[in-house]
Design a protein around this motif. Structure first.
Motif, short mmCIF file in Angstrom:
data_model
loop_
_atom_site.label_atom_id
_atom_site.label_comp_id
_atom_site.label_asym_id
_atom_site.label_seq_id
_atom_site.Cartn_x
_atom_site.Cartn_y
_atom_site.Cartn_z
N ASP A 4 44.60 22.89 40.88
CA ASP A 4 44.18 22.27 42.14
C ASP A 4 43.75 23.37 43.09
OD1 ASP A 4 43.77 20.85 44.42
OD2 ASP A 4 45.86 20.20 44.67
N LEU A 5 42.45 23.59 43.20
CA LEU A 5 41.95 24.68 44.03
C LEU A 5 42.09 24.39 45.51
CD1 LEU A 5 38.76 25.85 42.08
CD2 LEU A 5 41.18 26.30 41.65
N VAL A 33 40.32 27.50 34.52
CA VAL A 33 39.50 28.05 35.61
C VAL A 33 38.08 27.50 35.53
CG1 VAL A 33 38.41 30.18 36.42
CG2 VAL A 33 40.86 30.14 35.94
N GLU A 34 37.52 27.47 34.34
CA GLU A 34 36.16 26.95 34.18
C GLU A 34 36.08 25.49 34.63
OE1 GLU A 34 32.74 26.27 30.73
OE2 GLU A 34 34.84 26.61 30.16
N VAL A 104 43.53 33.75 45.36
CA VAL A 104 42.73 33.92 46.57
C VAL A 104 41.26 33.65 46.27
CG1 VAL A 104 41.86 35.64 48.21
CG2 VAL A 104 44.31 35.50 47.72
N GLN A 105 40.78 34.21 45.18
CA GLN A 105 39.37 34.05 44.83
C GLN A 105 39.02 32.60 44.50
OE1 GLN A 105 38.77 37.01 41.74
NE2 GLN A 105 39.87 38.50 42.98
N LEU A 106 39.86 31.96 43.70
CA LEU A 106 39.57 30.56 43.33
C LEU A 106 39.65 29.64 44.55
CD1 LEU A 106 41.51 30.31 39.95
CD2 LEU A 106 39.03 30.42 40.28
N SER A 107 40.63 29.89 45.41
CA SER A 107 40.78 29.08 46.62
C SER A 107 39.52 29.17 47.50
CB SER A 107 42.01 29.53 47.39
OG SER A 107 42.14 28.83 48.61
N LEU A 108 39.04 30.38 47.68
CA LEU A 108 37.85 30.57 48.51
C LEU A 108 36.59 30.09 47.82
CD1 LEU A 108 38.63 34.08 50.06
CD2 LEU A 108 38.63 31.87 51.23
N TRP A 121 31.54 34.91 41.95
CA TRP A 121 32.97 34.99 41.63
C TRP A 121 33.11 35.27 40.14
CZ3 TRP A 121 35.73 34.67 46.06
CH2 TRP A 121 35.16 33.99 47.14
N VAL A 122 33.76 36.36 39.78
CA VAL A 122 33.88 36.77 38.38
C VAL A 122 35.35 36.80 37.99
CG1 VAL A 122 33.34 38.53 36.65
CG2 VAL A 122 31.78 38.17 38.59
#
Length: 380
Positions: A4-5, A33-34, A104-108, A121-122
């Motif tokens: 849940d992002l 993630v994908e 942090v990256q996935l949330s943003l 985003w990598v």
């Protein structure tokens, strides 16, 4: 489970910790993630092995890469994660290195539908193992177009402080030759382990340098990290191999760093003429023999803090109350961006000294602060 992002970033971090992803076993977390990123209509998603790349395509004047690795070192009874200190601290494998940074990256990535800069985003695999397996390296070789950018941020743990560049790292096997003999007649042989002593003594006496590069101070290190030799308990060893690890500053290109190690090893042996005399007087006139075999090499990366985007990023992060930028003392994948000509820095939650520890843990406040810092910059 489904990621849940939109959840609080620390909750997302725990969900990622609860997905075991030891290097080489990242398929499940990459699938999650994908799937979560493909649900974001504003992102174009590409899957390459267990590497996931998501990009905005808003036609902005600048593009930045924000990257992080999905894998962890082996689990030590610290998965699933857990809360401590009344929810103020998140414990578990990867809490520091670096699932809090990935959260942090996935949330943003999900929240920022209209960033002021286009963002790539990598999320990549196999960072914690040998360089040849590194997922970011694979993306750069097979799809370099996906990494084209003006600036890059790597979410490695920095305690919420920008860390510029990184040290390089070299590993080399130094093999010293001897001559085998029965240990009851040791004078018939040449003990290779004994004759490695000058190298070990030189390493004991070595004083690490601190070298300033672009205003940041990088501490070097040269150490023996392994030794092997011997045939059996009644045989004089005919060879011994000492493995050295050199952590070098961005002041040295890779080839010059290798030359420095070679000169150090040569000087270690030639500085002890009495040892040379013993070897030259050995049975069958066995002379001093040693060889070097490089087993791992990764170049350093200069800080890159003079780039305009780096300056704006530093200003945004410092405005949140963070300390001024400092040097990154370990090797990180910012060096890969350096090879591509992309200025890059490290910036992520977590105390790097707790990375890989059995009690790996990260303060929730720091996860939130890093998210705020990145968000402030990407929306300013």
């Amino acid at each position: 489970m489904t990621l849940d992002l939109a959840a609080p970033v620390e909750v997302l971090a725990k969900a990622l910790i609860d997905l075991p992803s030891v290097s080489g076993d990242e398929r499940e977390i990459a699938d999650q993630v994908e799937a979560a990123l493909r649900a974001c209509a504003h992102l174009e998603v590409t899957r390459l092995g267990n590497n996931v790349v998501a990009r905005t395509t808003l036609g902005r004047a600048e593009r930045v890469v924000v990257a992080g690795h999905l894998d962890t070192v082996p689990i030590a009874s610290n998965v699933p994660g857990r809360w401590a200190d009344d929810g103020a601290t998140l414990w578990g494998r990867g809490a520091v290195d670096m699932k809090a940074g990935v959260a942090v990256q996935l949330s943003l990535a999900a929240a920022l539908t209209e960033p002021t800069r286009d963002v790539t985003w990598v999320l990549y695999d196999q960072e914690e193992v040998e360089e040849t397996r590194n997922g970011l390296g694979r993306v750069s070789r097979e799809r370099p177009d996906l990494l084209q950018a003006d600036f890059a941020v790597l979410g490695e743990p920095t305690g919420g402080v920008i860390e510029g560049g990184c040290n390089g790292t070299l590993r080399v096997d130094v093999t010293v030759q001897g001559k085998a003999a029965h240990s009851a007649r040791s004078w018939k042989g040449v003990n290779a382990i004994h004759h490695a002593a000058p190298l070990l003594q030189a390493l004991e006496e070595y004083e690490a340098e601190t070298i300033e590069v672009d205003g940041l101070k990088y501490r070097e290190g040269l150490n023996a990290v392994g030794i092997s030799g011997g045939i059996a308990g009644n045989v004089i060893p005919d060879s011994v191999t000492v493995t050295l690890n050199y952590r070098f500053s961005p002041a040295w290109p890779l080839e010059e760093a290798k030359e420095r190690v070679e000169k150090f090893v040569q000087a270690a042996f030639t500085a002890h003429p009495e040892t040379l005399e013993r070897w030259q007087a050995a049975p069958d006139e066995l002379a001093l023999v040693y060889s070097l075999v490089w087993t791992d090499e990764a170049q350093a990366c200069r800080p890159g803090l003079d780039a305009p985007l780096a300056r704006s990023f530093a200003a945004a992060v410092e405005a949140t109350g963070a300390e001024s930028p400092r040097a990154k003392l370990g090797w990180t994948d910012v060096a890969r961006f350096g090879v591509l000509g992309i200025p890059a820095v490290n910036y992520g939650p977590g105390d790097p000294e707790l990375a890989h520890a059995d009690d790996e843990r990260c303060a929730v406040s720091q996860i939130r602060e890093v998210r705020a810092g990145l968000e402030a910059w990407l929306t300013s």
